[in-house]
Design a protein around this motif. Structure first.
Motif, PDB file in Angstrom:
ATOM      1  N   ARG A  25      44.338  13.464  27.456  1.00 14.43           N
ATOM      2  CA  ARG A  25      44.567  12.050  27.773  1.00 14.43           C
ATOM      3  C   ARG A  25      45.359  11.384  26.648  1.00 14.43           C
ATOM      4  O   ARG A  25      45.483  11.928  25.548  1.00 14.43           O
ATOM      5  N   GLU A  29      43.193   6.150  25.750  1.00 20.37           N
ATOM      6  CA  GLU A  29      42.120   6.569  26.659  1.00 20.37           C
ATOM      7  C   GLU A  29      41.009   7.269  25.879  1.00 20.37           C
ATOM      8  O   GLU A  29      39.825   7.030  26.109  1.00 20.37           O
ATOM      9  N   CYS A  63      40.756  15.876  30.971  1.00 21.99           N
ATOM     10  CA  CYS A  63      41.504  14.614  31.096  1.00 21.99           C
ATOM     11  C   CYS A  63      40.581  13.613  31.776  1.00 21.99           C
ATOM     12  O   CYS A  63      39.366  13.778  31.776  1.00 21.99           O
ATOM     13  N   ARG A  64      41.149  12.577  32.384  1.00 16.13           N
ATOM     14  CA  ARG A  64      40.329  11.547  33.017  1.00 16.13           C
ATOM     15  C   ARG A  64      39.671  12.065  34.291  1.00 16.13           C
ATOM     16  O   ARG A  64      38.473  11.904  34.496  1.00 16.13           O
TER      17      ARG A  64
END
Length: 98
Positions: A25, A29, A63-64
């Motif tokens: 990210r 973030e 990641c998200r």
């Protein structure tokens, strides 16, 4: 592509396993919280920083939501790295963050 769920990762950590995390990210973030010990290498910089990774180690890519990490896994696999995508990303993560 190898995949692992956030729950499976949390279970491995609770068993005392040592895992290597790469969080792809963006910096802002990650500032909101990351898996403890995760190294932040934004996806946009991965091509330039992949030399920091050890091909002998296994990395869980985070990641998200799992989209960017799956792209990172495909990219790193093409260069011979041992990587696993954490499906669901940080949206599914219920473990500790730092």
């Amino acid at each position: 592509m190898k995949q692992i769920t956030a729950k499976e990762v949390e279970s491995l950590l609770n068993q005392g396993k040592t895992l290597n995390f790469i969080d792809v990210r963006e910096v802002e973030e990650v500032a909101e919280g990351k898996i403890p010990g995760a190294v932040n290498i934004p996806l946009s910089l991965l091509e330039y920083r992949m030399n920091e990774l050890d091909k002998e180690k296994e990395y869980i890519i985070v990641c998200r939501s799992g989209g960017r990490s799956s792209r990172a896994v495909q990219f790193l696999e093409s260069y011979g790295y041992n990587v696993i995508n954490m499906s669901g990303g940080m949206l599914d993560w219920e473990g500790p963050v730092e």
